[in-house]
Design a protein around this motif. Structure first.
Motif, PDB file in Angstrom:
ATOM      1  N   GLU A 123      -6.362   9.074  -3.754  1.00 35.13           N
ATOM      2  CA  GLU A 123      -6.217   7.733  -4.296  1.00 35.13           C
ATOM      3  C   GLU A 123      -4.770   7.266  -4.290  1.00 35.13           C
ATOM      4  O   GLU A 123      -3.839   8.032  -4.504  1.00 35.13           O
ATOM      5  CB  GLU A 123      -6.758   7.696  -5.737  1.00 35.13           C
ATOM      6  N   GLY A 124      -4.599   5.966  -4.054  1.00 38.22           N
ATOM      7  CA  GLY A 124      -3.320   5.288  -4.198  1.00 38.22           C
ATOM      8  C   GLY A 124      -3.585   3.912  -4.762  1.00 38.22           C
ATOM      9  O   GLY A 124      -4.661   3.661  -5.337  1.00 38.22           O
ATOM     10  N   ASP A 125      -2.638   2.993  -4.601  1.00 36.59           N
ATOM     11  CA  ASP A 125      -2.892   1.629  -5.045  1.00 36.59           C
ATOM     12  C   ASP A 125      -4.064   1.026  -4.268  1.00 36.59           C
ATOM     13  O   ASP A 125      -4.926   0.367  -4.816  1.00 36.59           O
ATOM     14  CB  ASP A 125      -1.637   0.775  -4.860  1.00 36.59           C
ATOM     15  N   THR A 126      -4.086   1.258  -2.955  1.00 38.74           N
ATOM     16  CA  THR A 126      -5.231   0.910  -2.112  1.00 38.74           C
ATOM     17  C   THR A 126      -5.383   2.021  -1.086  1.00 38.74           C
ATOM     18  O   THR A 126      -4.400   2.671  -0.707  1.00 38.74           O
ATOM     19  CB  THR A 126      -5.029  -0.433  -1.374  1.00 38.74           C
ATOM     20  N   PRO A 127      -6.604   2.282  -0.584  1.00 38.50           N
ATOM     21  CA  PRO A 127      -6.767   3.345   0.405  1.00 38.50           C
ATOM     22  C   PRO A 127      -5.975   3.114   1.683  1.00 38.50           C
ATOM     23  O   PRO A 127      -5.497   4.046   2.316  1.00 38.50           O
ATOM     24  CB  PRO A 127      -8.276   3.333   0.679  1.00 38.50           C
ATOM     25  N   LEU A 128      -5.829   1.842   2.077  1.00 36.95           N
ATOM     26  CA  LEU A 128      -5.128   1.511   3.326  1.00 36.95           C
ATOM     27  C   LEU A 128      -4.226   0.304   3.107  1.00 36.95           C
ATOM     28  O   LEU A 128      -4.538  -0.590   2.313  1.00 36.95           O
ATOM     29  CB  LEU A 128      -6.130   1.172   4.428  1.00 36.95           C
ATOM     30  N   ASP A 129      -3.123   0.271   3.847  1.00 36.44           N
ATOM     31  CA  ASP A 129      -2.328  -0.944   3.925  1.00 36.44           C
ATOM     32  C   ASP A 129      -3.026  -1.924   4.858  1.00 36.44           C
ATOM     33  O   ASP A 129      -3.534  -1.539   5.923  1.00 36.44           O
ATOM     34  CB  ASP A 129      -0.925  -0.637   4.468  1.00 36.44           C
ATOM     35  N   VAL A 130      -3.076  -3.196   4.449  1.00 36.47           N
ATOM     36  CA  VAL A 130      -3.777  -4.206   5.243  1.00 36.47           C
ATOM     37  C   VAL A 130      -2.883  -5.430   5.409  1.00 36.47           C
ATOM     38  O   VAL A 130      -1.904  -5.617   4.682  1.00 36.47           O
ATOM     39  CB  VAL A 130      -5.122  -4.614   4.586  1.00 36.47           C
ATOM     40  N   LEU A 131      -3.261  -6.250   6.347  1.00 40.27           N
ATOM     41  CA  LEU A 131      -2.543  -7.495   6.599  1.00 40.27           C
ATOM     42  C   LEU A 131      -3.441  -8.664   6.236  1.00 40.27           C
ATOM     43  O   LEU A 131      -4.582  -8.751   6.684  1.00 40.27           O
ATOM     44  CB  LEU A 131      -2.145  -7.591   8.075  1.00 40.27           C
ATOM     45  N   CYS A 132      -2.928  -9.559   5.405  1.00 41.40           N
ATOM     46  CA  CYS A 132      -3.637 -10.786   5.069  1.00 41.40           C
ATOM     47  C   CYS A 132      -2.859 -11.940   5.706  1.00 41.40           C
ATOM     48  O   CYS A 132      -1.806 -12.349   5.186  1.00 41.40           O
ATOM     49  CB  CYS A 132      -3.739 -10.977   3.561  1.00 41.40           C
ATOM     50  N   SER A 133      -3.351 -12.443   6.836  1.00 37.30           N
ATOM     51  CA  SER A 133      -2.608 -13.461   7.572  1.00 37.30           C
ATOM     52  C   SER A 133      -3.574 -14.254   8.434  1.00 37.30           C
ATOM     53  O   SER A 133      -4.678 -13.791   8.768  1.00 37.30           O
ATOM     54  CB  SER A 133      -1.530 -12.800   8.453  1.00 37.30           C
ATOM     55  N   SER A 134      -3.145 -15.465   8.801  1.00 42.06           N
ATOM     56  CA  SER A 134      -3.944 -16.290   9.708  1.00 42.06           C
ATOM     57  C   SER A 134      -3.785 -15.864  11.154  1.00 42.06           C
ATOM     58  O   SER A 134      -4.539 -16.301  12.027  1.00 42.06           O
ATOM     59  CB  SER A 134      -3.549 -17.771   9.564  1.00 42.06           C
ATOM     60  N   GLU A 135      -2.797 -15.019  11.427  1.00 42.45           N
ATOM     61  CA  GLU A 135      -2.548 -14.554  12.780  1.00 42.45           C
ATOM     62  C   GLU A 135      -2.836 -13.057  12.894  1.00 42.45           C
ATOM     63  O   GLU A 135      -2.544 -12.294  11.974  1.00 42.45           O
ATOM     64  CB  GLU A 135      -1.093 -14.826  13.188  1.00 42.45           C
ATOM     65  N   LYS A 136      -3.397 -12.664  13.992  1.00 44.40           N
ATOM     66  CA  LYS A 136      -3.648 -11.252  14.266  1.00 44.40           C
ATOM     67  C   LYS A 136      -2.708 -10.776  15.362  1.00 44.40           C
ATOM     68  O   LYS A 136      -2.912 -11.086  16.530  1.00 44.40           O
ATOM     69  CB  LYS A 136      -5.110 -11.017  14.684  1.00 44.40           C
ATOM     70  N   LYS A 137      -1.675 -10.089  14.986  1.00 42.29           N
ATOM     71  CA  LYS A 137      -0.721  -9.553  15.943  1.00 42.29           C
ATOM     72  C   LYS A 137      -0.699  -8.049  15.819  1.00 42.29           C
ATOM     73  O   LYS A 137      -0.433  -7.516  14.743  1.00 42.29           O
ATOM     74  CB  LYS A 137       0.670 -10.130  15.692  1.00 42.29           C
ATOM     75  N   SER A 138      -1.002  -7.375  16.923  1.00 39.02           N
ATOM     76  CA  SER A 138      -1.146  -5.927  16.875  1.00 39.02           C
ATOM     77  C   SER A 138       0.124  -5.224  16.441  1.00 39.02           C
ATOM     78  O   SER A 138       0.079  -4.123  15.898  1.00 39.02           O
ATOM     79  CB  SER A 138      -1.599  -5.397  18.238  1.00 39.02           C
ATOM     80  N   ASP A 139       1.272  -5.881  16.692  1.00 40.55           N
ATOM     81  CA  ASP A 139       2.522  -5.206  16.353  1.00 40.55           C
ATOM     82  C   ASP A 139       2.833  -5.263  14.866  1.00 40.55           C
ATOM     83  O   ASP A 139       3.716  -4.551  14.381  1.00 40.55           O
ATOM     84  CB  ASP A 139       3.686  -5.802  17.149  1.00 40.55           C
ATOM     85  N   ILE A 140       2.144  -6.133  14.106  1.00 41.54           N
ATOM     86  CA  ILE A 140       2.417  -6.207  12.671  1.00 41.54           C
ATOM     87  C   ILE A 140       1.229  -5.760  11.813  1.00 41.54           C
ATOM     88  O   ILE A 140       1.336  -5.698  10.600  1.00 41.54           O
ATOM     89  CB  ILE A 140       2.834  -7.635  12.272  1.00 41.54           C
ATOM     90  N   ILE A 141       0.090  -5.472  12.438  1.00 42.83           N
ATOM     91  CA  ILE A 141      -1.063  -4.988  11.660  1.00 42.83           C
ATOM     92  C   ILE A 141      -0.809  -3.543  11.264  1.00 42.83           C
ATOM     93  O   ILE A 141      -0.528  -2.699  12.123  1.00 42.83           O
ATOM     94  CB  ILE A 141      -2.366  -5.086  12.483  1.00 42.83           C
ATOM     95  N   PRO A 142      -0.873  -3.233   9.962  1.00 49.04           N
ATOM     96  CA  PRO A 142      -0.629  -1.852   9.518  1.00 49.04           C
ATOM     97  C   PRO A 142      -1.634  -0.893  10.155  1.00 49.04           C
ATOM     98  O   PRO A 142      -2.799  -1.227  10.372  1.00 49.04           O
ATOM     99  CB  PRO A 142      -0.834  -1.927   7.997  1.00 49.04           C
ATOM    100  N   GLN A 143      -1.170   0.298  10.442  1.00 48.94           N
ATOM    101  CA  GLN A 143      -2.024   1.322  11.030  1.00 48.94           C
ATOM    102  C   GLN A 143      -2.055   2.551  10.131  1.00 48.94           C
ATOM    103  O   GLN A 143      -1.112   2.821   9.395  1.00 48.94           O
ATOM    104  CB  GLN A 143      -1.491   1.717  12.415  1.00 48.94           C
ATOM    105  N   GLY A 144      -3.128   3.293  10.205  1.00 51.41           N
ATOM    106  CA  GLY A 144      -3.242   4.507   9.400  1.00 51.41           C
ATOM    107  C   GLY A 144      -4.680   4.963   9.313  1.00 51.41           C
ATOM    108  O   GLY A 144      -5.511   4.623  10.159  1.00 51.41           O
TER     109      GLY A 144
END
Length: 313
Positions: A57-78
């Motif tokens: 457990e952490g604050d959230t299981p995964l880091d996520v991106l909330c944005s109107s744009e989907k850019k692979s270079d800024i979408i968190p990975q894990g």
């Protein structure tokens, strides 16, 4: 005054020897309704082992991106991390052997079969022990497995509405029921009466229970008062549990062995062991059980609950 004339008639002491006597089955006073095992969801196991896999457990299981744009270079990975050594619950057995003299069974089994009555009473004893073990077992018992963050103390000793409200904050995701000794429930009712907020009642599974905030208070004498089921003193201390139950809700569940040979009921086998050279028939009874807490916030405890506070109204 002359002596009264003695009546020469058949007396009841002699007539009793010829009379049919209506009799009951053996009455086992220590048997309880065992509400806990009726309210718990039980899961049958094939291998006797139940592994609880958990996410780290952490604050959230995964880091996520909330944005109107989907850019692979800024979408968190894990990925979602799992606990490396998940807990495994292994079924415990509760066993006993019942011996019945076949000569006694042959002669004295009308109207009640002696072997069946002995087995029935033994099964009741095993079921009573099962409920006690679910609460008090050193390995899987609920009291011993409450997370430290889920333990709270009473404000003043007696269980007040404020205390139960605080307990609800620990199990706020769909709490199922409180579990308490009858003396603790009576103490809570007195505190409610003192404050002018008498709890309402609800009918569930054929029983009537008081509720707090819509959550029923289920009685059991397996949550001991000063280490006793039936305390002699008016005062004493105990605990009150609050549970969320069910596998789908990541709550508390009961466990049992499914599909056993000679299965008499859920998790219980009754095996005939034969008759020895003295004519004694023997039966082995084994009940396989455990309990699992799927998430820490599925269980909380109110500790050091005083049951001996009384008031003059």
């Amino acid at each position: 005054m002359a002596d009264e004339k003695k009546i020469n008639a058949l007396g009841k002491e002699v007539a009793y020897n010829l009379a049919d006597v209506t009799k009951t089955r053996p009455q086992f006073q220590s048997i309880t309704p065992r509400w806990l095992t009726k309210f718990l969801e039980f899961k049958g196991l094939a291998s006797g082992i139940y592994r609880v896999n958990r996410v780290v457990e952490g604050d959230t299981p995964l880091d996520v991106l909330c944005s109107s744009e989907k850019k692979s270079d800024i979408i968190p990975q894990g990925y979602v991390e799992y606990e490396a050594k998940p807990r495994e619950y292994i079924l415990n057995s509760i066993s006993t052997i019942i011996n019945v003299n076949t000569a006694v069974q042959d002669v004295y089994s009308s109207p009640y079969d002696q072997a069946k009555e002995q087995l029935s009473l033994a099964i009741e004893s095993l079921r009573e022990r099962q409920e006690s073990q679910i609460i008090n077992n050193d390995d899987y018992g609920l009291l011993k497995n409450v997370a430290d963050s889920q333990r709270i103390q009473t404000r003043n000793g007696a269980p007040t509405p404020d205390d139960l409200d605080e307990l609800i904050t620990k199990v706020w995701k769909e709490p199922s029921f409180f579990l308490a000794h009858p003396r603790a429930i009576a103490a809570f009712e007195r505190e409610c009466t003192k404050r002018g907020v008498p709890p309402v009642t609800v009918s569930l599974l054929g029983g009537t229970f008081i509720t707090w905030r819509g959550i029923p208070l289920i009685p059991t004498n397996k949550l001991l008062v000063d280490g006793l089921k039936e305390p002699k003193s008016q005062s004493g201390k105990t605990n009150i549990l609050l549970l969320r139950t069910g596998e789908a809700k990541r709550g508390v569940i009961g466990l049992y062995q499914a599909g056993m040979k000679d299965e008499a009921s859920r998790g219980l086998s009754v095996r005939y062991r034969g008759i020895d050279d003295k004519g004694v028939a023997s039966y082995l009874l084994s009940l396989y059980c455990s309990a699992a807490i799927l998430a820490d916030d599925a269980l909380a405890v109110l500790e050091d609950v005083e049951v001996g506070e009384y008031y003059d109204y």
